[in-house]
Write an enzyme that holds these catalytic residues in place. Structure first.
Site, mmCIF file in Angstrom:
data_model
loop_
_atom_site.group_PDB
_atom_site.id
_atom_site.type_symbol
_atom_site.label_atom_id
_atom_site.label_comp_id
_atom_site.label_asym_id
_atom_site.label_seq_id
_atom_site.Cartn_x
_atom_site.Cartn_y
_atom_site.Cartn_z
ATOM 1 N N CYS A 2 -20.577 6.882 -6.621
ATOM 2 C CA CYS A 2 -20.481 5.713 -5.761
ATOM 3 C C CYS A 2 -20.787 6.120 -4.329
ATOM 4 C CB CYS A 2 -19.078 5.102 -5.821
ATOM 5 S SG CYS A 2 -18.553 4.636 -7.482
ATOM 6 N N SER A 424 -27.955 17.958 -4.551
ATOM 7 C CA SER A 424 -26.927 17.397 -3.671
ATOM 8 C C SER A 424 -25.889 18.419 -3.260
ATOM 9 C CB SER A 424 -26.218 16.231 -4.375
ATOM 10 O OG SER A 424 -25.474 16.713 -5.489
#
Length: 682
Positions: A2, A424
């Site tokens: 999210c 990431s």
């Protein structure tokens, strides 16, 4: 899975419309992290304390749908101005509960919206907490684990032992009851103009902007001496009082703005001055002052959190003239691979220096085994470079999928060196594998594209691939930069091997010409688009190769699966007769990667088997390969480079093909269904 974004303006007048625009723009930068629903929480009053309440606006669908919904709220005056205000926003990718407005964030504590929270991660003990709270009379309305957090902070507040309990103390007590991974940002009507944020196992950073001088560049970390071990005793400790010397603020208590986000891409257009929170940090802003504290003090704790300067520009995360981020990132690869090598490869002296590893190089050279761990595309980068790493380091190299590595409780020893590859730097399984290896005292090396990420901070040393921001969910330029980073590591390790000097020079020469060769491959885009016109109605596609190009097949098939929703399979050509040959007929599209390398003759054998079964192979081959073209239905001729780097050139046509197939099939290239860019949960 999210995206979190929050914005505080302290003594900086902003209209409600301007606050909405800031929150929405932040969510749009984070939409690659999840996009099945979105929501915001802002002050709902018209700046009159007696009317204080929190307005929630939530919508199933993408951020654009939320943006449209905001302007339908007739009860809110968009022109009203707030000198100090705190708003929170969230874009969701469902893990608990179906995509819906009620399951989207912010989640609330009660119908009066006394406390609201946004969350990235998974709370593993939420069922036990929910059962406890329901026994105390708290009613739940969603299926999410996050609502448990909102109800829990309300419980702590309702059972407070004193009226002057601080917002950060409430949050501190809450997180001690949580198990799992989370990044959280809280807002409350009881603490107007205040914000509290915390994280454990999920990224969170804070940007700061002020035209006035800041009080410090190093924020001291504060500690509590007492622990809470049981949810029933949750309301019996207090935190020490703060003063201006322990906080970050604008000198003279002047105007300052704070931005909270899961990712720097949402902050960079506002400020490049950021603080990266560590696990179990609790950051609180009150009266324009930011403080950071922790529950426990560990010997390894850094006593402060430094303000860092991001080396990123807004134009790097914009689409420019391209129709999608993925397309832009494919065409950025000549620059991104050059940036990966810049300052590291000396083409005149044929030397390679990776600054992040130099202090540990002796220890790495003494190791007995390399273990390279990743997920998805990062795993394929490891597969692509395994052979050249074995050749240059003369060490056994294990390549592992992080989840499988953990499931097997793989034996790891102190004389192993373990690499953790993640664009990431926050991939949950890879991060857990890192901690598993650290517990076993192995030397750990991070290969990431994100400065300040969890993997880059927790590893002993590392390589920043320097590919630039990658927004598209389907990784492209990060793959080629990871590939090159691992090759550079092998070259650095073999610098003193006399027997390998000719091979090293050959590879370094290949690296030098790579950016120009990539441009040459990208010039084939129109031809690849024409090929996509023939293939986009197909339901399945096989991609076949071997040797250095087996990873190309795996990665190409993954790209096709990710964004076109076609079934696609990467097949090792050596396994053709062990099952996959049964799939071959004149209806089955087959792409074969056949390059002039040591496996060329074996690939020719596989090609003839495919054509003998009426297969119509589309062949990616070298320009000077007349033999393969005799058996091809179509060919895409690629420039030739050294064998261990050929996979960088051969994967780009498959990246382009997947892009064109997805567009022709009418799908959103940057936001494929059911997927998110940063997989921060297991």
């Amino acid at each position: 899975m999210c995206g979190i974004f929050a914005y505080m303006n302290y003594r900086v007048p902003r209209t409600r419309k301007e606050i909405f625009e800031t929150l929405i723009k932040g969510l749009q930068r984070l939409e690659y992290r999840g996009y099945d629903s979105a929501g915001v929480a802002i002050d709902g009053n018209n700046n009159e304390v007696k009317e204080r309440h929190i307005q929630l606006v939530k919508k199933r669908g993408n951020v654009k749908a939320l943006d449209e919904e905001l302007y339908k709220q007739d009860s809110m005056d968009l022109k009203v101005e707030f000198e100090t205000h705190f708003g929170i926003a969230h874009t969701r990718w469902a893990t608990h509960g179906v995509p819906s407005a009620v399951n989207s964030h912010p989640q609330r504590s009660d119908k009066g919206n006394e406390f609201v929270v946004i969350h990235n991660g998974i709370i593993t003990n939420y069922k036990d907490l929910r059962k406890f709270l329901e026994s105390k009379g708290y009613e739940f309305e969603s299926e999410t684990d996050t609502e448990t957090i909102a109800k829990l902070i309300k419980y702590v507040f309702d059972n407070r032992e004193t009226e002057d309990i601080t917002f950060s103390t409430l949050v501190e007590r809450v997180i001690q009851q949580l198990e799992g991974a989370f990044a959280l940002v809280f807002k409350s009507i009881h603490y107007p103009g205040e914000a509290v944020a915390t994280r454990r196992g999920s990224p969170l950073l804070i940007g700061v902007r002020s035209k006035y001088k800041l009080s410090t560049e190093q924020i001291p970390v504060l500690y509590r001496t007492r622990n809470i071990e049981n949810v029933k005793n949750i309301c019996k400790t207090r935190m020490k009082r703060l003063d201006s010397s322990t906080c970050l603020h604008a000198v003279g208590n002047k105007a300052v703005e704070f931005f909270f986000a899961s990712d720097a891409s949402a902050i960079i257009e506002h400020t490049n001055r950021v603080i990266f929170l560590e696990d179990d940090d609790i950051a609180a802003v009150a009266d324009g002052k930011l403080s950071i504290h922790r529950v426990k003090r560990l010997a390894s704790d850094d006593p402060s959190r430094a303000i860092q300067t991001l080396q990123m520009e807004l134009q790097q995360i914009m689409k420019g003239n391209f129709s999608a981020f993925m397309q832009k990132e494919i065409f950025e690869q000549p620059e991104s691979v050059f940036n990966t090598m810049r300052g590291r490869v000396n083409f005149e002296t044929n030397t390679v220096l990776l600054g992040g590893l130099k202090d540990h190089l002796k220890e790495i050279r003494r190791c007995r085994r390399l273990i390279v761990i990743g997920c998805g595309t990062s795993y394929h980068a490891a597969v692509a470079t395994r052979q050249v790493l074995e050749e240059l380091t003369e060490l056994p190299v294990m390549v592992e999928l992080a989840s499988d590595f953990l499931d097997r409780n793989t034996p790891v020893f102190r004389d192993d060196v373990c690499f953790f590859i993640s664009q990431s730097g926050e991939t949950a399984d890879t991060l857990l594998a890192l901690r598993y290896c650290k517990d076993r005292r192995a030397l750990t090396v991070g290969v990431t594209n994100t400065v300040g990420s969890s993997i880059s901070r927790e590893t002993d040393c590392g390589v920043h691939i320097n590919a630039g921001p990658e927004i598209g969910v389907a990784s492209t330029k990060a793959y080629t930069s990871q590939f090159i980073s691992l090759v550079m590591f092998g070259l650095m390790m073999s610098e003193d091997r006399i027997s390998l000097q000719n091979r090293r020079r050959e590879i370094i020469h290949g690296l030098k010409s790579l950016p120009e060769l990539i441009k040459e491959v990208l010039s084939l885009d129109e031809k690849i688009h024409d090929l996509a016109l023939e293939l986009y109605t197909q339901r399945s596609l096989l991609v076949m190769g071997r040797g250095y190009n087996y990873a190309t097949c795996l990665e190409g098939a993954l790209k096709i699966k990710e964004i076109t929703y076609m079934h696609s399979e990467g097949i090792l050509a050596g396994e053709l007769k062990h099952g996959p040959l049964a799939l071959i007929d004149k209806q089955m599209p087959v792409i074969m990667v056949i390059m002039k390398d040591p496996c060329f003759a074996k690939c020719q054998n596989a090609l003839q088997q495919v054509t003998a079964r009426q297969g119509r192979p589309i062949i990616l081959c070298s320009k000077d390969d007349t033999e393969s073209s005799k058996f091809a239905y179509k060919t895409i001729e690629l420039p030739h480079t050294v064998d261990c780097l050929q996979g960088i050139l051969s994967v780009i046509p498959l990246q382009l093909l997947s892009f064109h197939l997805a567009v022709l099939r009418g799908y959103d290239v940057d936001f494929p269904r059911n997927l998110a860019k940063s997989v921060t949960v297991e």
